[in-house]
Each structure stands twice: as structure tokens, then as C-alpha cells.
Design an enzyme around this catalytic site. Structure first.
Site, PDB file in Angstrom:
ATOM      1  N   HIS B  56      -2.587  -8.742   5.517  1.00 17.33           N
ATOM      2  CA  HIS B  56      -1.732  -7.654   6.004  1.00 17.33           C
ATOM      3  C   HIS B  56      -1.879  -6.402   5.148  1.00 17.33           C
ATOM      4  CE1 HIS B  56       0.030 -10.763   8.435  1.00 17.33           C
ATOM      5  NE2 HIS B  56       0.528 -11.400   7.392  1.00 17.33           N
ATOM      6  N   HIS B 219       0.305 -12.187  13.030  1.00 21.20           N
ATOM      7  CA  HIS B 219      -0.672 -13.257  12.804  1.00 21.20           C
ATOM      8  C   HIS B 219      -1.333 -13.660  14.115  1.00 21.20           C
ATOM      9  CE1 HIS B 219       2.787 -13.700  10.046  1.00 21.20           C
ATOM     10  NE2 HIS B 219       1.841 -13.792   9.141  1.00 21.20           N
TER      11      HIS B 219
END
Lengths: 331, 331
Positions: B56, B219
Site C-alpha cells: 500500500h 487488497h
């Protein structure tokens, strides 16, 4: 086409409107597609202008602000701005100390900036000096370019010459600094995918899955060769080999090492690449004095990266460290 | 797999090494995969920790530094860090005023941060408060999550709570600020492509060309629905509709409007999206007080974006404006 856009013809206008709304500290002339630093012209300061085709964001408008550019001219995607537009920007940022044009070495850009300088001199007696960046070691002559292409070093020229202008140096001195950065900087890039120009709607070039183009230009111009995608360590070798062969980067006060993302490559991969670049530089006895890791000169949605090294001296490092307040670079 | 990496198993370690080399002002514990602010612990200041699965970036390690986090714990790609790692970070950043855990609402993260807090309390008597972010309006319960997922607002919590800690506020006060940001923030995202986890080597989910997944998680968790790729104006509507239906953003001191890139979407598209977001907010009578446009919480090489709105008051805006010096946010 997997893009967050409206009409392909309006991408540049839409993005400039979003930029103006996101950065109220800038002034945007939407008709002429010029992004100005608030308060431009700054009296007595050399004005700095750059510009070029859009599609390389944050370059150039993201570098407008105190410590960097006074204005940026946006062309259509991968297309030079026009002379009238650049002349308007030139006249508007002249605070009486003259204006530096920072021009990436593409035939259209060089020609249009030259015409703009003549216009601004003739119509408003603005003194203009142009510095052309040509740091890409990948190829000699290319699609759109006679000589080497101007790529990553342009970001460093804009930062460092911007700081020199902010210090009150003269037009000749600021231009000297810009030339020194270009002369001591070298770059090379790699693409893992093509980019897609919105108006074309299909990839600019064919790159089979699992292949990469080594020495790619920032408009998808061909590089040196096409090879299978390799581990980051090998990619770093392929990019740094020609850079280190072209200039001796040892000694001095070290290098500014810049790993740049091409637009669709995430930050985690850029740090992986930086680790490999740092390892090669350490082995070559080259000191890393400063670093920059991020997507600063892109090629739309191309995946890949470029590496730029700048051999720095104490003056360049101090100018690099000087405060900067732009959308994309701030410290 | 079009990625600039070496062995897929080493991506996180390699990136942390690159990060340490690119940012010598940070201290990186490579064994425990913890990135520390230089000089941590800061005596008398509440320590701020976050962490989570890698992939991320720049979240979380890119937000370590004065004005934001004291430490970030990196897990494997899309996998929570482990309790021992978080406990070590917690103990190391306690300057005597306690430690705030900023936790995105994913089952593994919440559980492991709880165990870490118990360990740090038992072994080193550290007082810990956890604030869990759950701002994603797209879905209730999801792959990996009971309740709403924590996404974009996490960046705003880290900045604003970080500023509150820097001011010398107490652990209870800093936690209150963090909770207020989460309570007043809402997000939703869209994916135009899947991401690819390096160890898997193939896209996390199938998204046919020309389709987009509205309400995507960071995700690759499923969203609300799959629709044909639409113009940016419609995408902005699809994201802001559920956000504005969930909370009244009118009044107060305006909103912080955050348009975030998912990793493979270039800045020019984010500005196009911001323009559409700004138009919708203007029509809804919502004042934009501050803006953030860039790729700050990504999902590897996913193309797409998310929009986060935070309803702010004067205190939150002042904390937002306070100085910050991290790799990814600086002003």
C-alpha cells in the site's frame, strides 16, 4: 482503455481544471493553458518557465511555485505547447531580470520555445535565455529528437536553477547553473508496458508480455533493445551501465540519485530499484549525496522506471537543499 | 509479471532496504521490519504507530517522521505484521506518554495489534490505545474484514493525530482526535484493473477489459458491482453517491477532499477525477477546505482511485495544516 478520463480530447483541460481546484495557491490561465506561481512576476527575480507536451505529470505544472518554476505551459498530450502560449508566459513572469526557458530536447519544443523567445523579445523586450536538457544516454537521435532526448535531469534542472533564481542570481548565472546540471546529469529508462495516448485509444507500441524495452523514451520512442523482463538487479545494471560509461561520477561531492516511476509503477517497486541502484553505486565507489524516489516525469500509464544521476558539487547540493513549495516537490 | 522486483519472496525486504538508503533520516530495523522516526522515542510525546500488510506504499512507512508516525510495521504483502513486531515498535516509541495504535479494520491487523498492546503493557508497562479506521462505505463485511474496511481515511488520521501528538496532547486527547477523523471520514474506491501479488504471479481477480469494479477494497476484495468503464464524471458520481448518502458533509468548516491513486493510475487522471469530484461537491453545497491528490494508499499495481471526504472543523484543519516531514507528505 483503462483510464479515468472523460472525452479523450478534453484530458488536458480537465486535468488543468482539477489542478487549479486542488491547488488554489496556483493561478491557472485556462485559455492559454499556463500554470503560474501566485504573485508572478516576482520583481527582480529571474523568471523560470518550462513546458512541453502533457502526459508527463507532475512535470511541469507540478513544479510551479516558490523555489522552482514561475510558470509551466501545457501542450496537448505528447505535443509541444505553441509559441504564442510560451511567449505569453514569458512576458507574464518577467520581473525585470529576464526569463530562463528550460526546454527538453525534442524538435518541436526547441523550435517553439525559440519562436516564443523571439516574440517576447520583440513585443515586450524580455531578455530570454534557453537551456536545453539532453540527458538520455539511451540513443543518439530518435523519434521527435535530433541528439539526445531530455528526460529525468529536467526535474533536477528545474529544482536547482529555481533555487538559484530565488537567491537573486542573474539570468546568466541561473542559466550557467542549469547548463551545469544538464552537463553533469545522465539518465536512462526502461518500459515494462507501453503507454496509451487517450486520443489514440490503443497502446503506442507493441510490447509482448514478459518483454521490456531498455532505453525507452518518455513518449514511447524506441530504446536500445527489447529483452525478457529481468530481476530488478539486472534492470539496474542495464540502466546504470550506459550512464556510468558516459560520465565519470566518482569524486566531487557525490551524486544526486533519482529513481523515477513512469506512471504505472508503484512506489514499492521504485524502492526495490533504488536498493539495486545504491548497490551498484557503492560498488563503483560513487557516493550518494542526495536521493529522489518517486514518479516525477512520467509517460502516461507506462509501467517502468528511469534512473538519473547528477554529479554534484557543493553549490548544486546547497541549491538542491534550498526550500521548495510546489504541488509535487516540497521541503 | 510486469514488475521491477527480484525474488517475489524478497520484495518487502528489498523495498525496506531501498527505503532506508533513500531516506537516511529514518532508522530501519530490518530484522523486525520496523521503520522508525529518527530520535524516537520523543520524550513526553505520545508515540504513534501504524502498520499493516505491505503493498500500500507509501502507507505506512512513507508517513514516518515529525508530525506524523513514530514507527511503521511492515507485514508481508497484504498480510498483517505479527504481534511481536508491533510490540517491539510500541515499546521503542514510548516516550512516557503512551502509544497510539492506528489500525485499519482488517481482522488480522486488529487481532495482532491487540496482542501487541497486551505484550507491550505486560512486558514494558506501555499504555496503549488503539483506534481502528473503518471508513469504506462500499460494503459491510468483506473478505478479511468484519464491518467496514479501513482505507483512505487512515492517511488523514495519521497526519492529523500525528500533529496533535506533536503539540503535546495527551494519549486520550490524541486518540479522541483520531476517532473524530475516522467518524467524520468516508471513502469509496474503484478498480480499472486487478493488482498482482508478486508471490502469486497472476492477477488477484479477473476483471475483463473494459469493466471496472466499483467499491473495490485495497487488497482486491470484491466491491459492490462490476460495470463498464465510464467517463470520469460518472465514476465520480458512483463513488460520491454512497459517500454523501452516508454522512451529511454540508456545514462545519468544509471538507478535506482526497483523491487517491491505487498504484498504477498516473497523476493526470487523478486531477481529471478531482475536477469531477469538486464539481459534485459544489453542486451539493459542500465547501472544499483542503485537498490531497496523489497515490498515498495503494494496492500494488492496481489501476483506479478512491475518494475520501473528511468533514472538518477548525481544530482538524489546523492540525492538517501543521508542519509534517515524512518521505511522502511534507509541508
Amino acid at each position: 482503455m483503462n483510464k479515468l478520463i472523460n472525452e479523450p480530447a478534453n484530458v488536458v483541460s480537465d486535468a488543468l481544471r482539477g489542478m487549479a481546484e486542488a491547488h488554489p495557491e496556483l493561478r491557472v490561465d485556462h485559455e492559454n493553458r499556463i500554470v503560474y506561481r501566485a504573485g508572478a512576476p516576482v520583481r527582480g527575480k529571474v523568471g523560470l518557465i518550462s513546458g512541453g507536451g502533457s502526459g508527463h505529470e507532475p512535470l511541469h505544472a507540478g513544479f510551479v511555485g516558490p523555489g522552482m518554476l514561475d510558470a509551466a505551459c501545457a501542450g496537448e498530450i505528447f505535443t509541444s505547447p505553441v509559441p504564442d502560449q510560451m511567449a505569453a508566459a514569458t512576458t507574464a513572469v518577467d520581473g525585470g531580470a529576464g526569463v530562463l526557458h528550460i526546454v527538453k530536447n525534442y524538435t518541436g519544443d526547441v523550435m517553439n520555445f525559440e519562436m516564443a523567445a523571439e516574440l517576447a523579445a520583440a513585443e515586450a523586450s524580455v531578455e530570454v535565455v534557453a537551456v536545453v536538457t539532453d540527458d538520455d544516454v539511451a540513443v543518439q537521435d530518435s523519434l521527435y529528437t535530433a541528439g539526445r532526448r531530455g528526460v529525468g535531469v529536467t526535474v533536477l534542472v528545474e529544482k536547482i536553477a529555481g533555487a538559484a533564481a530565488e537567491q537573486g542570481r542573474s539570468l546568466a548565472e541561473v542559466a550557467d547553473v542549469a547548463r551545469k546540471v544538464n552537463a553533469n546529469g545522465r539518465s536512462m529508462g526502461v518500459a515494462l508496458t507501453s503507454c496509451t495516448v487517450p486520443a489514440a485509444g490503443k497502446p503506442t507500441f507493441d510490447l509482448p508480455d514478459g518483454q521490456m524495452e531498455v532505453g525507452i523514451g518518455i513518449h514511447g520512442e524506441p530504446g536500445r533493445r527489447r529483452v525478457p523482463i529481468a530481476p530488478a538487479a539486472e534492470v539496474a545494471d542495464l540502466l546504470l551501465g550506459p550512464i556510468l560509461a558516459d560520465l565519470d561520477f566518482t569524486g566531487g561531492d557525490g551524486v544526486i540519485a533519482f529513481v523515477n516511476g513512469m506512471g504505472a509503477t508503484p512506489q514499492i517497486e521504485l524502492y526495490v530499484m533504488f536498493h539495486e541502484v545504491a548497490a551498484i553505486l557503492a560498488k563503483a565507489g560513487i557516493t550518494v549525496a542526495r536521493t529522489l524516489v518517486g514518479s516525477y516525469i512520467t509517460s502516461l500509464d507506462m509501467a517502468g522506471c528511469s534512473v538519473t544521476l547528477l554529479k554534484a558539487d557543493d553549490d548544486l547540493l546547497r541549491l538542491w537543499d534550498a526550500p521548495v513549495r510546489t504541488p509535487a516537490l516540497r521541503w
